[in-house]
Motif scaffolding. Structure first.
Motif, short mmCIF file in Angstrom:
data_model
loop_
_atom_site.label_atom_id
_atom_site.label_comp_id
_atom_site.label_asym_id
_atom_site.label_seq_id
_atom_site.Cartn_x
_atom_site.Cartn_y
_atom_site.Cartn_z
N PHE A 1 7.10 6.49 4.59
CA PHE A 1 8.29 7.27 3.82
C PHE A 1 9.66 6.45 4.03
O PHE A 1 10.60 6.81 3.37
N TRP A 2 9.66 5.81 5.03
CA TRP A 2 10.88 5.18 5.45
C TRP A 2 11.27 3.89 4.52
O TRP A 2 12.65 3.64 4.38
N THR A 3 10.33 3.50 3.73
CA THR A 3 10.54 2.73 2.88
C THR A 3 10.50 3.38 1.42
O THR A 3 10.02 4.36 1.10
N SER A 4 11.43 2.85 0.60
CA SER A 4 11.48 3.61 -0.83
C SER A 4 10.36 3.80 -1.57
O SER A 4 9.52 2.61 -1.48
N LEU B 1 5.31 7.27 8.42
CA LEU B 1 6.24 5.95 8.29
C LEU B 1 6.48 5.12 7.16
O LEU B 1 7.45 4.89 6.86
#
Lengths: 366, 302
Positions: free
Chosen positions: B131-134, B129
């Motif tokens: 990884f969904w944020t930069s 999860l």
């Protein structure tokens, strides 16, 4: 959001716009590459309104990256803003095309004092037009410095180059620009040497001085200090005049009880020029000329100066500049201060290697 | 005859076409760029576009300019202790980080593999999860936590562990670099470990328990050796990119954090010395590739 992230996002957005507008007729776009936080964006909209040319605006906070892109070629930019010594070296490498002055009637508005100083980097002013200019000096948090050392020599490089003084401010935070070509000349000037010296022994001596105050420097970084000063995270910085003045304005807007002041140290400081130029392989040279000409309109460049708190090289614009800025000697220095300012020339490959090596050893102790 | 030959050739071609894809990929995206970099590392800097000389225009040009190539840049790397120290310091930081990652990652992967089947997918999701944020924003978030006026200081002051005027001084130190690296690379360690541990046959442990083997011993005798491929994959996946890491030490580390990624940056961007920076990159590649090849050969023998 922090500055670097914002810049990346801006860059990404600019790229998307560039891709999306790829289909539009060629002359209707101008791709501009400039320092971050360096323009009043409404000026760009005005340009589009007046000429019908769309501005794709991309930003950087590190000139070394710009130079690398330029030397690699095919950058896709039409107008690039670079500082004097960088411009000189890039002209020598054949990066830029001579300006077509028949397309730049507004050149008559320029300030001969600045134009002649710019000619040191660009003989005959063939390739570039000054955008803004400024100095590299000291920014500080007025209250915190006063609380720690009421008689601090705030108008002198002693503030940052004298270990027994700068050590007092270690705990409240000191940052230096991560720019060897700014700090080494400043240190040379402080030592009473020629700030433009390319002599290895001189540069090493300046490095020794910087290494002696390094333990008190929290970070070497070229843009972080703006927010850090404004938020009160640090209380002393060596930085670019306009950036520190922007920190002052941000703190004032936030009403967080932080007062920032910028000073040009009495020993003398670097006076630098940011110059607009057109790469040889610019996709839209006509639009680039139109953009540069537009930026030389007195009311336009004055608007940008009022916004970013940097002086410009346009004499005719001075009647449109906010009196508070025009009379501020830290932005438009008086004759006496002006005489004390120095400029630097480009480093050749050998001197550059010594400079970077000295700088690395200042930062890492290696 | 003719008919038989085509029948033989077809599956043969099909097999080769399949094998050729990864080879072509490596050729195009690894070997070709490497050769370009290697070529630049034998050049000299110049004030020009591109900033080095000689520039090779074609194959015939290559032979005439061959004499201009020089190994001076590699000699230069040995003359200044800076490069040696930077390589060593990068390897040290990567090694310590990888060990920390293994210590932190193994229990997580173990717990995931032992969780009820219905929960496992959700747990894998939880690892992925972030990884969904930069990546950049996540590293920036650590600045907000670790800086002297940051969340960690506020929390510790709130708990009374730190006095009201005391602050945490982790930001801009090597400790912050380790925190940032372990945080950022954790999924690369956990996922291969989880894949290895999940396949583990639970009946082996039951059998061991039946025969009187205490749980700690059965872990070291059965579980850990069987998870070794996952341990090795995870360590390689983390160690190699960490050696060349630039962003995390640049953002979280202090000015004195010396890593080869930063040295490379200084050569390439500050000195505009493409030849020396290419030489630094080639040496870095050799440092990483040679041990891996040796290791793989030994694996094959074993």
């Amino acid at each position: 959001m922090t500055k670097m992230v914002r810049q990346r996002l801006l860059g990404a957005a600019a790229l998307t716009v560039a891709l999306a507008t790829g289909a539009v007729a060629q002359d209707k776009v101008v791709n501009v590459y400039n320092w971050s936080d360096y323009v009043d964006e409404s000026v760009l909209q005005e340009f589009t309104k007046e000429t019908g040319i769309k501005v794709v605006y991309d930003v950087f906070d590190n000139q070394d990256i710009v130079e690398t892109k330029m030397l690699a070629g095919g950058s896709g930019y039409d107008v690039v803003v670079v500082t004097g010594p960088f411009l000189a070296r890039q002209i020598a490498a054949g990066v830029y095309q001579p300006l077509d002055k028949s397309k730049l009637p507004n050149l008559s508005n320029m300030w001969p004092e600045v134009t002649s100083r710019v000619a040191e980097y660009d003989p005959g002013n063939q390739y570039g037009v000054d955008y803004m200019w400024g100095t590299t000096g000291i920014g500080y948090n007025v209250e915190k410095i006063k609380a720690i050392m009421p008689d601090a020599p705030v108008n002198s490089w002693d503030m940052v180059f004298k270990p027994e003084i700068v050590s007092k401010f270690k705990d409240c935070g000191v940052q230096f620009l991560d720019a060897s070509e700014e700090l080494i000349p400043a240190a040379l000037k402080y030592l009473g040497k020629n700030p433009d010296s390319k002599n290895a022994a001189d540069m090493e001596e300046a490095g020794k001085l910087l290494a002696s105050v390094k333990p008190y420097v929290q970070k070497f970084h070229s843009s972080e200090y703006i927010n850090a000063l404004a938020n009160g995270d640090i209380c002393l910085a060596v930085g670019y005049s306009g950036d520190i003045l922007q920190a002052r304005n941000r703190a004032a807007e936030a009403k967080n009880g932080v007062t920032i002041q910028y000073v040009i140290p009495k020993e003398g400081a670097n006076m630098w020029f940011d110059i607009m130029a057109i790469p040889k392989d610019a996709p839209n040279p006509d639009a680039a000329h139109a953009f540069i000409n537009f930026m030389m309109k007195p009311d336009v460049i004055a608007k940008s100066s009022n916004y970013v708190a940097y002086a410009n090289g346009n004499l005719a614009s001075q009647k449109f500049i906010d009196p508070a800025i025009l009379s501020d000697v830290s932005i438009y220095p008086d004759q006496e201060t002006l005489a004390n300012l120095f400029s630097t020339t480009p480093y050749d490959a050998k001197a550059q290697r010594v400079l970077t090596r000295v700088w690395t050893s200042v930062k890492t102790g290696m | 005859m003719a008919e038989r030959r085509t029948r033989d050739v077809k599956p043969f071609l099909g097999k080769w076409a399949l094998v050729a894809v990864p080879y072509l990929w490596s050729l195009l995206f690894f070997l070709a760029p490497f050769l370009i970099i290697f070529k630049i590392s034998l050049s000299e800097t110049a004030i020009a576009m591109p900033p080095y000389t000689p520039v090779i225009a074609g194959v015939s040009d290559l032979w005439t300019k061959l004499s201009d190539f020089t190994f001076d840049n590699y000699v230069f790397l040995t003359e200044d202790p800076l490069y040696y120290s930077a390589y060593l310091s990068s390897l040290r930081i990567a090694l310590v980080s990888t060990v920390l990652l293994l210590i932190v990652g193994y229990p997580i992967a173990y717990g995931m593999a032992r969780a009820p089947k219905s929960l496992r997918n959700a747990l894998v999701m939880a690892v992925i999860l972030p990884f969904w944020t930069s990546f950049l924003i996540r590293v920036y978030a650590w600045i907000g936590i670790l800086k002297p006026e940051g969340l960690l200081t506020i929390a510790l002051q709130g708990l009374g562990i730190l006095g009201p005027n005391e602050q945490v001084h982790i930001y801009n130190t090597e400790i912050a670099v380790f925190i940032g690296i372990v945080y950022s690379y954790l999924p690369f360690m956990v996922l291969p470990l989880y894949a290895a541990l999940e396949k583990l046959d639970a009946t082996l442990l039951e059998a061991a328990a039946d025969l009187g083997c205490p749980p700690t011993k059965s872990f070291w005798v059965i579980t850990f050796p069987l998870s070794l491929p996952g341990v090795i994959a995870g360590c390689f996946l983390c160690f190699i990119p960490i050696v060349g890491e630039f962003v995390i030490p640049d953002l979280l580390g202090g000015s004195e954090t010396l890593m080869i990624g930063k040295t490379l940056w200084a050569e390439f961007f500050n000195n505009r010395d493409w030849p020396v920076s290419s030489a630094v990159a080639v040496v870095l590649l050799i440092i990483l590739v040679v041990p891996i090849v040796i290791f793989q050969n030994q694996q094959k023998k074993a």
